[in-house]
Scaffold this motif. Structure first.
Motif, mmCIF file in Angstrom:
data_model
loop_
_atom_site.group_PDB
_atom_site.id
_atom_site.type_symbol
_atom_site.label_atom_id
_atom_site.label_comp_id
_atom_site.label_asym_id
_atom_site.label_seq_id
_atom_site.Cartn_x
_atom_site.Cartn_y
_atom_site.Cartn_z
ATOM 1 N N THR A 43 8.308 -0.817 4.392
ATOM 2 C CA THR A 43 8.172 -0.791 2.934
ATOM 3 C C THR A 43 7.216 -1.859 2.408
ATOM 4 O OG1 THR A 43 10.134 -2.172 2.672
ATOM 5 C CG2 THR A 43 10.454 0.230 2.576
ATOM 6 N N SER A 44 6.614 -2.637 3.309
ATOM 7 C CA SER A 44 5.674 -3.664 2.905
ATOM 8 C C SER A 44 4.814 -4.042 4.121
ATOM 9 C CB SER A 44 6.428 -4.890 2.394
ATOM 10 O OG SER A 44 5.522 -5.849 1.891
ATOM 11 N N GLY A 45 3.599 -4.502 3.863
ATOM 12 C CA GLY A 45 2.728 -4.947 4.952
ATOM 13 C C GLY A 45 2.080 -3.789 5.690
ATOM 14 N N LEU A 46 1.602 -4.067 6.907
ATOM 15 C CA LEU A 46 0.863 -3.085 7.695
ATOM 16 C C LEU A 46 1.797 -2.176 8.482
ATOM 17 C CD1 LEU A 46 -2.000 -5.313 9.164
ATOM 18 C CD2 LEU A 46 -2.038 -3.886 7.112
ATOM 19 N N ILE A 47 1.552 -0.884 8.389
ATOM 20 C CA ILE A 47 2.297 0.085 9.190
ATOM 21 C C ILE A 47 1.527 0.285 10.498
ATOM 22 C CG2 ILE A 47 1.201 2.131 8.158
ATOM 23 C CD1 ILE A 47 4.090 3.422 8.318
ATOM 24 N N ASN A 48 2.265 0.463 11.596
ATOM 25 C CA ASN A 48 1.673 0.584 12.917
ATOM 26 C C ASN A 48 2.106 1.876 13.593
ATOM 27 O OD1 ASN A 48 0.172 -1.971 13.333
ATOM 28 N ND2 ASN A 48 2.161 -2.849 12.828
ATOM 29 N N TYR A 49 1.561 2.085 14.786
ATOM 30 C CA TYR A 49 1.850 3.279 15.563
ATOM 31 C C TYR A 49 3.357 3.492 15.726
ATOM 32 C CZ TYR A 49 2.267 6.416 19.523
ATOM 33 O OH TYR A 49 2.624 7.448 20.334
ATOM 34 N N ASN A 50 3.783 4.722 15.523
ATOM 35 C CA ASN A 50 5.147 5.206 15.695
ATOM 36 C C ASN A 50 6.122 4.681 14.647
ATOM 37 O OD1 ASN A 50 6.702 7.088 17.092
ATOM 38 N ND2 ASN A 50 7.701 5.499 18.280
ATOM 39 N N GLU A 51 5.624 4.023 13.626
ATOM 40 C CA GLU A 51 6.491 3.568 12.538
ATOM 41 C C GLU A 51 6.489 4.610 11.426
ATOM 42 O OE1 GLU A 51 6.274 -1.253 13.079
ATOM 43 O OE2 GLU A 51 4.862 -0.339 11.666
ATOM 44 N N THR A 52 7.533 4.569 10.613
ATOM 45 C CA THR A 52 7.665 5.529 9.512
ATOM 46 C C THR A 52 7.706 4.815 8.170
ATOM 47 O OG1 THR A 52 10.084 5.532 9.533
ATOM 48 C CG2 THR A 52 8.969 7.162 10.944
ATOM 49 N N VAL A 53 7.381 5.574 7.155
ATOM 50 C CA VAL A 53 7.542 5.144 5.773
ATOM 51 C C VAL A 53 7.981 6.366 4.977
ATOM 52 C CG1 VAL A 53 5.087 5.517 5.214
ATOM 53 C CG2 VAL A 53 6.480 4.021 3.762
ATOM 54 N N THR A 54 8.918 6.141 4.057
ATOM 55 C CA THR A 54 9.315 7.194 3.134
ATOM 56 C C THR A 54 8.850 6.799 1.747
ATOM 57 O OG1 THR A 54 11.246 7.768 4.472
ATOM 58 C CG2 THR A 54 11.238 8.530 2.181
ATOM 59 N N TRP A 55 8.080 7.682 1.138
ATOM 60 C CA TRP A 55 7.530 7.462 -0.190
ATOM 61 C C TRP A 55 8.328 8.239 -1.224
ATOM 62 C CZ3 TRP A 55 4.065 3.755 -0.323
ATOM 63 C CH2 TRP A 55 3.273 3.508 0.793
ATOM 64 N N ARG A 56 8.430 7.683 -2.407
ATOM 65 C CA ARG A 56 9.000 8.387 -3.556
ATOM 66 C C ARG A 56 7.998 8.258 -4.682
ATOM 67 N NH1 ARG A 56 12.270 7.503 -8.263
ATOM 68 N NH2 ARG A 56 13.694 9.253 -8.583
ATOM 69 N N GLY A 57 7.533 9.401 -5.182
ATOM 70 C CA GLY A 57 6.530 9.383 -6.244
ATOM 71 C C GLY A 57 6.667 10.582 -7.153
ATOM 72 N N LYS A 58 6.049 10.469 -8.312
ATOM 73 C CA LYS A 58 6.135 11.525 -9.318
ATOM 74 C C LYS A 58 4.880 12.395 -9.261
ATOM 75 C CE LYS A 58 7.787 12.038 -14.017
ATOM 76 N NZ LYS A 58 8.178 11.306 -15.234
ATOM 77 N N HIS A 59 5.099 13.652 -8.915
ATOM 78 C CA HIS A 59 4.021 14.630 -8.831
ATOM 79 C C HIS A 59 4.443 15.869 -9.606
ATOM 80 C CE1 HIS A 59 1.930 12.382 -5.628
ATOM 81 N NE2 HIS A 59 3.162 12.041 -5.273
ATOM 82 N N PHE A 60 3.568 16.338 -10.473
ATOM 83 C CA PHE A 60 3.856 17.519 -11.305
ATOM 84 C C PHE A 60 5.125 17.315 -12.128
ATOM 85 C CE2 PHE A 60 1.486 19.052 -7.560
ATOM 86 C CZ PHE A 60 0.335 19.489 -8.207
ATOM 87 N N GLY A 61 5.361 16.065 -12.566
ATOM 88 C CA GLY A 61 6.491 15.763 -13.439
ATOM 89 C C GLY A 61 7.830 15.614 -12.740
ATOM 90 N N VAL A 62 7.838 15.662 -11.411
ATOM 91 C CA VAL A 62 9.088 15.614 -10.642
ATOM 92 C C VAL A 62 8.973 14.521 -9.579
ATOM 93 C CG1 VAL A 62 10.616 16.938 -9.108
ATOM 94 C CG2 VAL A 62 9.412 18.099 -10.972
#
Length: 152
Positions: A43-62
């Motif tokens: 959730t912060s800093g550099l992401i590397n090989y085989n690591e995951t991130v889950t994003w939450r964002g507003k697209h098309f009002g949802v």
């Protein structure tokens, strides 16, 4: 399958551009127009090989979530993120970097499939593809500005 290719010229060293491209904090800054935040995984800093991130964002009002894993990486040359969970049927984003004389060419290759058959394809044709193109262009404007500013 929809394919998008975007090329961005950045007057900065390849290492700078590569690292800012995989920096979670920089990504959040570059897409603040969608209120996108990292909520799980790295959730912060550099992401590397085989690591995951889950994003939450507003697209098309949802608000939507999208979990990606870095499935390939060769330092300073490329990395690939692929969706593990989200609204797409499949989603793969290749980030490719080449440098010549202090100028980095960053290439984004996006490949995705939408669900819902004909209706999904129609939505993609009418709205989604342009949204994705604009999303990457806006993100890259910030990456370019930050990379070129860091060089000074």
């Amino acid at each position: 399958m929809t394919k998008i290719k975007i090329r961005t010229k950045i007057n900065a060293p390849i290492q700078t551009v590569f690292n800012l491209s995989r920096d979670i904090d920089t990504h959040q800054e570059s897409v603040n127009f969608t209120k996108e935040t990292a909520i799980d995984g790295i959730t912060s800093g550099l992401i590397n090989y085989n690591e995951t991130v889950t994003w939450r964002g507003k697209h098309f009002g949802v608000y939507l979530t999208h979990k990606s894993r870095i499935t390939a990486m060769n330092l300073h040359d490329y990395f690939v993120d692929e969706m593990e969970e989200g609204k797409f049927k499949s989603f793969r984003h290749e980030h490719i970097f080449n440098e010549k004389d202090g100028v980095t060419i960053m290439k984004d290759k996006l490949h995705y499939e939408v669900p819902y058959g004909f209706f999904g394809e129609l939505f993609d044709l009418l709205f989604l593809k342009n949204h994705m193109i604009n999303f990457i262009i806006e993100r890259n404007k910030t990456l370019k500005a930050l990379s070129e500013n860091e060089k000074q």
